[in-house]
Design a protein around this motif. Structure first.
Motif, PDB file in Angstrom:
ATOM      1  N   CYS A 104      -1.107   4.440 -16.347  1.00 48.59           N
ATOM      2  CA  CYS A 104      -2.160   4.762 -15.326  1.00 48.59           C
ATOM      3  C   CYS A 104      -3.037   5.959 -16.135  1.00 48.59           C
ATOM      4  O   CYS A 104      -4.284   5.723 -16.075  1.00 48.59           O
ATOM      5  CB  CYS A 104      -1.462   5.559 -14.365  1.00 48.59           C
ATOM      6  SG  CYS A 104      -0.718   4.817 -12.811  1.00 48.59           S
ATOM      7  N   TRP A 153      -2.122   5.798  -3.878  1.00 43.34           N
ATOM      8  CA  TRP A 153      -3.057   6.929  -3.769  1.00 43.34           C
ATOM      9  C   TRP A 153      -1.964   8.228  -4.108  1.00 43.34           C
ATOM     10  O   TRP A 153      -1.058   8.593  -2.995  1.00 43.34           O
ATOM     11  CB  TRP A 153      -3.930   6.933  -2.440  1.00 43.34           C
ATOM     12  CG  TRP A 153      -4.557   8.102  -2.240  1.00 43.34           C
ATOM     13  CD1 TRP A 153      -5.145   9.137  -3.170  1.00 43.34           C
ATOM     14  CD2 TRP A 153      -4.789   9.001  -1.065  1.00 43.34           C
ATOM     15  NE1 TRP A 153      -5.706  10.260  -2.650  1.00 43.34           N
ATOM     16  CE2 TRP A 153      -5.700  10.256  -1.568  1.00 43.34           C
ATOM     17  CE3 TRP A 153      -4.722   8.721   0.401  1.00 43.34           C
ATOM     18  CZ2 TRP A 153      -6.232  10.956  -0.573  1.00 43.34           C
ATOM     19  CZ3 TRP A 153      -5.036   9.646   1.435  1.00 43.34           C
ATOM     20  CH2 TRP A 153      -5.867  10.677   1.044  1.00 43.34           C
ATOM     21  N   CYS A 155      -6.514   2.669 -12.904  1.00 40.34           N
ATOM     22  CA  CYS A 155      -6.364   3.919 -12.497  1.00 40.34           C
ATOM     23  C   CYS A 155      -7.445   4.752 -12.686  1.00 40.34           C
ATOM     24  O   CYS A 155      -8.193   4.872 -13.622  1.00 40.34           O
ATOM     25  CB  CYS A 155      -4.991   4.356 -13.144  1.00 40.34           C
ATOM     26  SG  CYS A 155      -4.839   6.136 -12.460  1.00 40.34           S
ATOM     27  N   THR A 169      -1.271  -0.640  -4.129  1.00 40.26           N
ATOM     28  CA  THR A 169      -2.166   0.388  -4.476  1.00 40.26           C
ATOM     29  C   THR A 169      -1.435   1.574  -4.311  1.00 40.26           C
ATOM     30  O   THR A 169      -0.461   1.572  -3.554  1.00 40.26           O
ATOM     31  CB  THR A 169      -3.304   0.698  -3.501  1.00 40.26           C
ATOM     32  OG1 THR A 169      -3.067   0.630  -2.379  1.00 40.26           O
ATOM     33  CG2 THR A 169      -4.438  -0.606  -3.774  1.00 40.26           C
ATOM     34  N   GLN A 189       1.174   5.634  -0.757  1.00 44.04           N
ATOM     35  CA  GLN A 189       0.351   7.056  -1.079  1.00 44.04           C
ATOM     36  C   GLN A 189       1.441   8.052  -1.018  1.00 44.04           C
ATOM     37  O   GLN A 189       2.574   7.949  -0.379  1.00 44.04           O
ATOM     38  CB  GLN A 189      -0.582   7.053  -0.048  1.00 44.04           C
ATOM     39  CG  GLN A 189      -0.186   7.431   1.271  1.00 44.04           C
ATOM     40  CD  GLN A 189      -1.555   7.519   2.388  1.00 44.04           C
ATOM     41  OE1 GLN A 189      -2.294   6.805   2.550  1.00 44.04           O
ATOM     42  NE2 GLN A 189      -1.425   8.769   3.081  1.00 44.04           N
ATOM     43  N   LEU A 217      -2.874  -3.004 -14.364  1.00 40.92           N
ATOM     44  CA  LEU A 217      -3.174  -2.233 -13.594  1.00 40.92           C
ATOM     45  C   LEU A 217      -4.450  -1.336 -13.928  1.00 40.92           C
ATOM     46  O   LEU A 217      -4.838  -1.540 -14.937  1.00 40.92           O
ATOM     47  CB  LEU A 217      -2.166  -1.060 -13.011  1.00 40.92           C
ATOM     48  CG  LEU A 217      -1.674   0.147 -14.359  1.00 40.92           C
ATOM     49  CD1 LEU A 217      -2.677   1.149 -14.656  1.00 40.92           C
ATOM     50  CD2 LEU A 217      -0.286   0.722 -13.822  1.00 40.92           C
ATOM     51  N   TYR A 260      -6.119   7.230  -7.919  1.00 42.65           N
ATOM     52  CA  TYR A 260      -6.076   5.976  -7.183  1.00 42.65           C
ATOM     53  C   TYR A 260      -5.473   4.882  -8.365  1.00 42.65           C
ATOM     54  O   TYR A 260      -6.164   4.893  -9.583  1.00 42.65           O
ATOM     55  CB  TYR A 260      -7.143   5.371  -6.558  1.00 42.65           C
ATOM     56  CG  TYR A 260      -7.898   6.281  -5.335  1.00 42.65           C
ATOM     57  CD1 TYR A 260      -7.149   5.919  -4.332  1.00 42.65           C
ATOM     58  CD2 TYR A 260      -8.718   7.373  -5.458  1.00 42.65           C
ATOM     59  CE1 TYR A 260      -7.621   6.836  -2.999  1.00 42.65           C
ATOM     60  CE2 TYR A 260      -8.845   8.056  -4.435  1.00 42.65           C
ATOM     61  CZ  TYR A 260      -8.437   7.854  -3.259  1.00 42.65           C
ATOM     62  OH  TYR A 260      -8.840   8.517  -2.469  1.00 42.65           O
ATOM     63  N   THR A 261      -4.503   4.329  -8.014  1.00 42.43           N
ATOM     64  CA  THR A 261      -4.076   3.169  -8.834  1.00 42.43           C
ATOM     65  C   THR A 261      -3.975   1.836  -7.971  1.00 42.43           C
ATOM     66  O   THR A 261      -3.651   1.853  -6.974  1.00 42.43           O
ATOM     67  CB  THR A 261      -2.676   3.211  -9.492  1.00 42.43           C
ATOM     68  OG1 THR A 261      -2.649   4.797  -9.848  1.00 42.43           O
ATOM     69  CG2 THR A 261      -2.138   2.490 -10.603  1.00 42.43           C
ATOM     70  N   ILE A 262      -4.675   0.852  -8.691  1.00 38.80           N
ATOM     71  CA  ILE A 262      -4.420  -0.542  -8.154  1.00 38.80           C
ATOM     72  C   ILE A 262      -3.529  -1.479  -9.065  1.00 38.80           C
ATOM     73  O   ILE A 262      -3.833  -1.407 -10.300  1.00 38.80           O
ATOM     74  CB  ILE A 262      -5.777  -1.190  -8.115  1.00 38.80           C
ATOM     75  CG1 ILE A 262      -6.852  -0.418  -7.374  1.00 38.80           C
ATOM     76  CG2 ILE A 262      -5.525  -2.689  -7.326  1.00 38.80           C
ATOM     77  CD1 ILE A 262      -8.205  -1.117  -7.396  1.00 38.80           C
ATOM     78  N   ASN A 280       0.930  -1.172  -0.011  1.00 39.45           N
ATOM     79  CA  ASN A 280       0.013  -0.042  -0.013  1.00 39.45           C
ATOM     80  C   ASN A 280       0.767   1.151   0.051  1.00 39.45           C
ATOM     81  O   ASN A 280       1.712   1.358   0.907  1.00 39.45           O
ATOM     82  CB  ASN A 280      -0.851   0.007   1.318  1.00 39.45           C
ATOM     83  CG  ASN A 280      -1.867  -0.794   0.936  1.00 39.45           C
ATOM     84  OD1 ASN A 280      -2.398  -1.229   0.097  1.00 39.45           O
ATOM     85  ND2 ASN A 280      -2.852  -0.963   2.262  1.00 39.45           N
TER      86      ASN A 280
END
Ligand code: NAD
Length: 388
Positions: A374, A259, A228, A257, A171, A226, A245-247, A169
């Protein structure tokens, strides 16, 4: 322990493009490069305004003849001198990086380039090929990666202390641009102009920082696909995002992820990375950068502090003062600039650095590639895309 003794035979004759008076990032480049005497600042084209750049260079104690009106003149004139520059740092707005980096490599200079390296993966690969052909180093200033806690995390993961890695995770979500501050702030104005900043704002400006931390801590992790989604909460910034937000799904089955945000109102920086394994997790936060939080399932939390003997030797190697004394971003950058200098010397001598890493051209390529993927996902309706 770093104590100022030499790491390279001779300080590298070095110049800057950009980073002039009033710039946000110029001073930390000079501070990091000059702190350990690995570089000597001998020339510069510091400013888009030639007169201000000259005045600034003189105030840095440079020879006025070596304060140039533009980078092209600097590369040409310095090449004529026996004691001409060997390396250059590029600290200008994003839209100029590609052409300046290319010109520097063509002039046989080592380069330290601000992120993003350029706007497209194609351009980034072209620069990578050129650096290889010219046998030059390109360092990218992902400055946070120079913190010792990041090295500690890398070693803990490599030694299996977290078990199998499952979740990452990340950010970087500050609140400084919660309103349209760009109206009065030149450093922010170009950041929301696609012609100068490129295809994204916060994904490139912010998200790529923790992304690179994940690359350092988990060098074998490869993104498979990914998704986004990006927003422009300050409407005048559209089509550029001020929040995203990107996963990511990785090839080994892990998930991550990121952020990225400049509208996280009230937040100072909020850059974090949390790596979660099957046995334990680690977490690093750039507002407490000397600490690494280590959470083993079923045990009390441990806060690992920099400078303490329980850390891995690789993390202790960059100590500049005993534990308990805070080190900060300037030290982290200095650690990277030291590695850049050593890599440049090794390259000049045709040797390969062993047991060392630094954010090099591959990191530059990867940052550009991630942003491109993204944006492709977000602009197609936040769909999953294969990582290209
Ligand atoms: P800024 O607008 O504050 O300063 C830019 C400087 O470059 C100014 O001195 C300007 O006069 C000069 N300049 C512009 N065009 C030039 C040219 N063609 N030739 C010579 N000088 C020129 O920008 P900033 O915030 O300092 O950002 C500069 C770069 O650093 C950007 O790419 C940004 O993404 C990057 N940055 C990186 C970090 C990091 O943590 N690595 C942090 C902040 C900024």
């Amino acid at each position: 322990m770093i104590n100022g003794e030499k790491k390279v035979e001779q300080p590298i004759r070095w110049a800057m493009v950009g980073g002039g008076r009033g710039s946000q990032i110029g001073y930390i480049h000079r501070s990091a490069a000059l702190r350990d005497h690995n570089f000597q600042l001998v020339a510069g084209a510091f400013d888009i305004n030639a007169e201000r750049g000259l005045d600034f260079g003189i105030n840095l104690h440079l020879d006025s003849k070596r304060c140039y009106s533009d980078y092209k003149t600097m590369f040409e004139e310095e090449a004529k001198r026996e004691d001409g520059i060997q390396a250059v740092s590029i600290a200008t707005p994003n839209g100029t990086h590609y052409e300046i980096c290319k010109a520097a490599l063509e002039a046989n200079l080592h380069v330290i380039c601000e992120k993003p390296l350029c706007f497209t993966t194609e351009e980034a690969k072209e620069l990578e090929a050129l650096a290889k052909e010219k046998k030059r180093v390109v360092g990218i200033t992902y400055g946070y990666s120079g913190y010792q806690a990041i090295e500690q995390g890398r070693q803990m993961i490599a030694n299996g202390e977290l078990g199998e890695i499952r979740i990452i995770n990340m950010q970087f979500a500050h609140g400084f641009h919660s309103e349209a501050v760009e109206i009065d702030n030149p450093s922010t104005k170009w950041r929301v102009d696609p012609k100068i900043v490129g295809p994204s704002y916060v994904l490139g400006d912010l998200g790529t920082h923790p992304l690179y931390l994940s690359e350092v801590m988990l060098p074998n992790l490869k993104i498979k696909k990914l998704m986004c989604t990006r927003q422009s909460f300050v409407k005048t910034r559209a089509p550029l995002e001020d929040n995203a937000y990107t996963i990511m799904e990785y090839e080994n089955g892990a998930i991550g992820t990121v952020w990225s945000s400049a509208v996280n109102a009230g937040s100072m920086h909020s850059q974090t990375i949390r790596v979660i394994g099957s046995k334990a997790s680690i977490e690093w936060w750039d507002e407490q950068p000397n600490q690494l939080r280590y959470e083993e399932q079923g045990k009390p939390v441990q806060i690992l502090e920099r400078g303490m003997n329980y850390l891995y030797p690789q993390a202790l190697a960059d100590d500049r003062i005993a534990g308990g004394h805070p080190e900060g971003l300037f030290e982290a950058w200095s650690n990277l600039y030291t590695r850049f200098a050593m890599a440049m010397e090794e390259k000049d001598q045709g040797r390969q650095l062993e047991n060392s890493w630094y954010p090099g051209i591959e990191a530059g390529v990867e940052g550009v590639r991630w942003v491109e993927n993204c944006v492709r996902s977000a602009d197609n309706g936040a769909v999953w895309v294969d990582y290209q």
